[in-house]
Scaffold this motif. Structure first.
Motif, mmCIF file in Angstrom:
data_model
loop_
_atom_site.group_PDB
_atom_site.id
_atom_site.type_symbol
_atom_site.label_atom_id
_atom_site.label_comp_id
_atom_site.label_asym_id
_atom_site.label_seq_id
_atom_site.Cartn_x
_atom_site.Cartn_y
_atom_site.Cartn_z
ATOM 1 N N UNK A 57 20.060 21.588 38.352
ATOM 2 C CA UNK A 57 20.971 21.862 37.249
ATOM 3 C C UNK A 57 20.864 23.346 36.886
ATOM 4 N N UNK A 58 21.969 24.051 36.787
ATOM 5 C CA UNK A 58 21.902 25.511 36.620
ATOM 6 C C UNK A 58 21.158 25.964 35.367
ATOM 7 N N UNK A 59 21.288 25.251 34.254
ATOM 8 C CA UNK A 59 20.599 25.676 33.036
ATOM 9 C C UNK A 59 19.099 25.401 33.107
ATOM 10 N N UNK A 60 18.723 24.304 33.750
ATOM 11 C CA UNK A 60 17.299 24.028 33.941
ATOM 12 C C UNK A 60 16.710 25.059 34.893
ATOM 13 N N UNK A 61 17.432 25.346 35.987
ATOM 14 C CA UNK A 61 16.961 26.348 36.940
ATOM 15 C C UNK A 61 16.767 27.709 36.266
ATOM 16 N N UNK A 62 17.712 28.102 35.434
ATOM 17 C CA UNK A 62 17.632 29.400 34.773
ATOM 18 C C UNK A 62 16.427 29.468 33.837
ATOM 19 N N UNK A 63 16.208 28.392 33.087
ATOM 20 C CA UNK A 63 15.075 28.358 32.162
ATOM 21 C C UNK A 63 13.755 28.416 32.919
ATOM 22 N N UNK A 64 13.686 27.723 34.043
ATOM 23 C CA UNK A 64 12.463 27.717 34.844
ATOM 24 C C UNK A 64 12.222 29.084 35.466
ATOM 25 N N UNK A 65 13.269 29.727 35.970
ATOM 26 C CA UNK A 65 13.106 31.071 36.550
ATOM 27 C C UNK A 65 12.560 32.051 35.507
ATOM 28 N N UNK A 66 13.075 31.965 34.294
ATOM 29 C CA UNK A 66 12.588 32.843 33.226
ATOM 30 C C UNK A 66 11.121 32.552 32.913
ATOM 31 N N UNK A 67 10.770 31.265 32.910
ATOM 32 C CA UNK A 67 9.381 30.890 32.624
ATOM 33 C C UNK A 67 8.446 31.374 33.728
ATOM 34 N N UNK A 68 8.860 31.231 34.983
ATOM 35 C CA UNK A 68 8.029 31.669 36.103
ATOM 36 C C UNK A 68 7.806 33.179 36.036
ATOM 37 N N UNK A 69 8.822 33.905 35.617
ATOM 38 C CA UNK A 69 8.704 35.363 35.539
ATOM 39 C C UNK A 69 7.644 35.789 34.525
ATOM 40 N N UNK A 70 7.336 34.880 33.583
ATOM 41 C CA UNK A 70 6.318 35.199 32.577
ATOM 42 C C UNK A 70 4.922 34.769 33.020
ATOM 43 N N UNK A 71 4.815 34.061 34.176
ATOM 44 C CA UNK A 71 3.529 33.546 34.643
ATOM 45 C C UNK A 71 3.589 32.042 34.760
ATOM 46 N N UNK A 72 2.785 31.481 35.648
ATOM 47 C CA UNK A 72 2.908 30.049 35.946
ATOM 48 C C UNK A 72 1.884 29.162 35.255
ATOM 49 N N UNK A 73 0.734 29.693 34.862
ATOM 50 C CA UNK A 73 -0.274 28.874 34.199
ATOM 51 C C UNK A 73 -1.288 29.791 33.525
ATOM 52 N N UNK A 74 -1.655 29.446 32.307
ATOM 53 C CA UNK A 74 -2.547 30.320 31.549
ATOM 54 C C UNK A 74 -3.858 29.651 31.147
ATOM 55 N N UNK A 75 -3.865 28.334 31.039
ATOM 56 C CA UNK A 75 -5.052 27.651 30.544
ATOM 57 C C UNK A 75 -5.258 27.843 29.053
ATOM 58 N N UNK A 76 -4.188 28.253 28.359
ATOM 59 C CA UNK A 76 -4.207 28.440 26.911
ATOM 60 C C UNK A 76 -2.897 27.892 26.342
ATOM 61 N N UNK A 77 -2.808 27.697 25.027
ATOM 62 C CA UNK A 77 -1.592 27.131 24.440
ATOM 63 C C UNK A 77 -0.372 28.033 24.617
ATOM 64 N N UNK A 78 0.823 27.408 24.673
ATOM 65 C CA UNK A 78 2.068 28.156 24.830
ATOM 66 C C UNK A 78 3.148 27.571 23.921
ATOM 67 N N UNK A 79 4.191 28.352 23.697
ATOM 68 C CA UNK A 79 5.306 27.908 22.855
ATOM 69 C C UNK A 79 6.039 26.684 23.425
ATOM 70 N N UNK A 80 6.357 26.633 24.746
ATOM 71 C CA UNK A 80 7.130 25.489 25.250
ATOM 72 C C UNK A 80 6.462 24.135 25.009
ATOM 73 N N UNK A 81 5.125 24.072 25.078
ATOM 74 C CA UNK A 81 4.479 22.776 24.872
ATOM 75 C C UNK A 81 4.616 22.314 23.423
ATOM 76 N N UNK A 82 4.612 23.257 22.479
ATOM 77 C CA UNK A 82 4.808 22.893 21.074
ATOM 78 C C UNK A 82 6.235 22.397 20.867
ATOM 79 N N UNK A 83 7.193 23.106 21.432
ATOM 80 C CA UNK A 83 8.601 22.745 21.242
ATOM 81 C C UNK A 83 8.936 21.416 21.919
#
Length: 444
Positions: A72-98
């Motif tokens: 789905x183009x909107x899901x793909x776009x959101x995921x691409x933006x998220x990947x550009x910020x890094x794939x895993x941190x081992x710390x809390x993030x905004x998307x998990x709260x939302x």
């Protein structure tokens, strides 16, 4: 002329040299239907494309998650933006709260904890129920599958039903001796087990509407009865919505019966749709129960990739795009395919029962039970697997990919348009005739 499967066959041979059975989840191996599993190169919308270049209408939808269709183009776009910020941190993030806020807003749960698979969600929910109640016994139903948790593989559906595995080696008797297994939709059996063991039962866990023995909906008021029985005996009611959550309705199965009947589960497990096609799951429930989880309470649960920012971004975007219009379309497509399948099988003289909950459905190749429905695992196991296998391969040759097992649900997506639906409808008559021939051969 049969479709060429040379590339899929070659990949399957390579896979079997390095992976047990050549697959990473048993049903994918096609053992239940025979033939070569199709290795998929890509997918878009309602269509899969295999490595040999053939297209198929997808009625698996990754076993449920692809509510909006593939890529789905909107899901793909959101995921691409998220990947550009890094794939895993081992710390809390905004998307998990939302995403947690979105789940709490849609469902009866008050607190949510993320994990990475449905199995992990149910395992954690059972541990929490035992920790909260101080009890050990767990009640489940035959044919309900809650992941490959040792204690819950007793008389499970899904792959175990497909491969006729009564239990599984590697699971000691001690792991299941605290699990009490009952026939589904049987109120008398539930009353009896609680009368005998009520003060030792930590929880009763059930698929909100079973889909792992085929779709076997709860009889009217059954889930409410289970919730009330648990409450009367001080046990927790655990509703497994890994498959039905956000799939059968905007609020899952609870939105179809719990909300209207006025009951709430104590704990709920989620997966599939809430991950938007990524490995993500969750369990949640009453605030006082969830408060017992570490770090607030003494019940330990943890996970390195829990709440992964890519997965939670995909899930959040999917849920936000799952509007009332999306669910209306899913209902229309599911109803059209259900009616056409029943009509084709009926015209070919194939005994069958089509059952659904919300937009999730399946076809049993069996005579209806005494009440005209498949109501439990015993009824489901009467399905004619040979007839289904013939039906499956005829549909596959016509460009429709069904689940490669007679004990699984069929799924549609918002991307199933007129062309995809018509491809399914055009394939059904010949597939029904193939099923009829296989059924006759089996009784000869």
């Amino acid at each position: 002329m049969p479709r060429e499967t040379r590339e899929s066959a070659a990949l399957f041979e390579r896979a079997r040299a390095v992976t047990p059975g050549g697959v990473n989840s048993p049903v994918r191996a096609f053992n239940a239907v025979g033939g070569t599993p199709r290795f998929i190169a890509s997918a878009r919308g309602a269509w899969l494309t295999d490595v040999d270049g053939h297209e198929y209408v997808d009625l698996i939808c990754s076993w449920g998650p692809m509510l909006l269709g593939h890529a789905h183009p909107e899901v793909e776009a959101a995921v691409r933006e998220a990947i550009a910020r890094g794939t895993s941190y081992g710390t809390p993030t905004r998307p998990e709260v939302e995403l947690a806020e979105e789940i709490v807003a849609r469902t009866p749960v008050e607190r949510v904890r993320f994990v990475s698979s449905g199995t992990e969600a149910t395992m954690s929910a059972i541990r929490l129920a035992r920790g909260f109640t101080g009890r050990d016994l767990v009640v489940k139903f035959a044919g309900c599958y809650h992941g490959h948790v040792d204690a819950l593989l007793a008389s499970a559906g899904s792959g175990l039903a497909t491969f006729a595995v009564p239990g599984t080696p590697g699971v000691p008797a001690s792991s299941t001796e605290l699990t009490l297994v009952l026939p589904y939709n049987d109120r008398a059996a539930v009353e009896k087990v609680f009368a005998e063991h009520g003060d030792r039962i930590a929880c009763l866990v059930t698929e909100a509407s079973p889909g792992n023995m085929g779709v076997v909906p709860p009889e009217p008021g059954f889930n409410r009865f289970l919730a009330e029985t648990c409450r009367q005996h001080g046990a927790l009611f655990v509703s497994d919505e890994v498959m039905t959550g956000f799939r059968v309705s905007r609020e899952g199965q609870w939105g179809l019966d719990g909300k209207t009947e006025g009951w709430r589960p104590d704990l709920v497990t989620f997966g599939k749709v809430m991950g938007g096609g990524f490995p993500a799951a969750a369990f949640g429930g009453r605030a006082d129960v969830m408060h017992q989880l570490a770090p607030e309470g003494p019940v330990y649960q943890a996970g390195t990739l829990s709440g992964n920012p890519i997965a939670t971004t995909a899930g959040l975007t999917t849920l936000r795009l799952a509007t009332d219009a999306v669910y209306a379309h899913l209902h229309h497509v599911a109803d059209t395919i259900k009616a056409a399948t029943s009509e084709a099988l009926g015209a070919a003289g194939v005994p069958h029962v089509v059952q659904a909950t919300g937009t999730m459905f399946s076809v049993f190749f069996t005579d209806a039970g005494p009440d005209g429905a498949v109501r439990d695992f015993d009824d489901a196991q009467r399905t004619d697997s040979a007839a289904y296998a013939a039906f499956f391969h005829a549909m596959l040759e016509a460009g429709v990919h069904l689940p490669p097992s007679a004990y699984e649900a069929w799924f549609v997506s918002a991307a199933h348009d007129d062309r995809a639906v018509q491809t399914v409808l055009d394939a059904l008559p010949a597939a029904a005739r193939a099923a009829a021939a296989a059924a006759q051969e089996g009784t000869a």
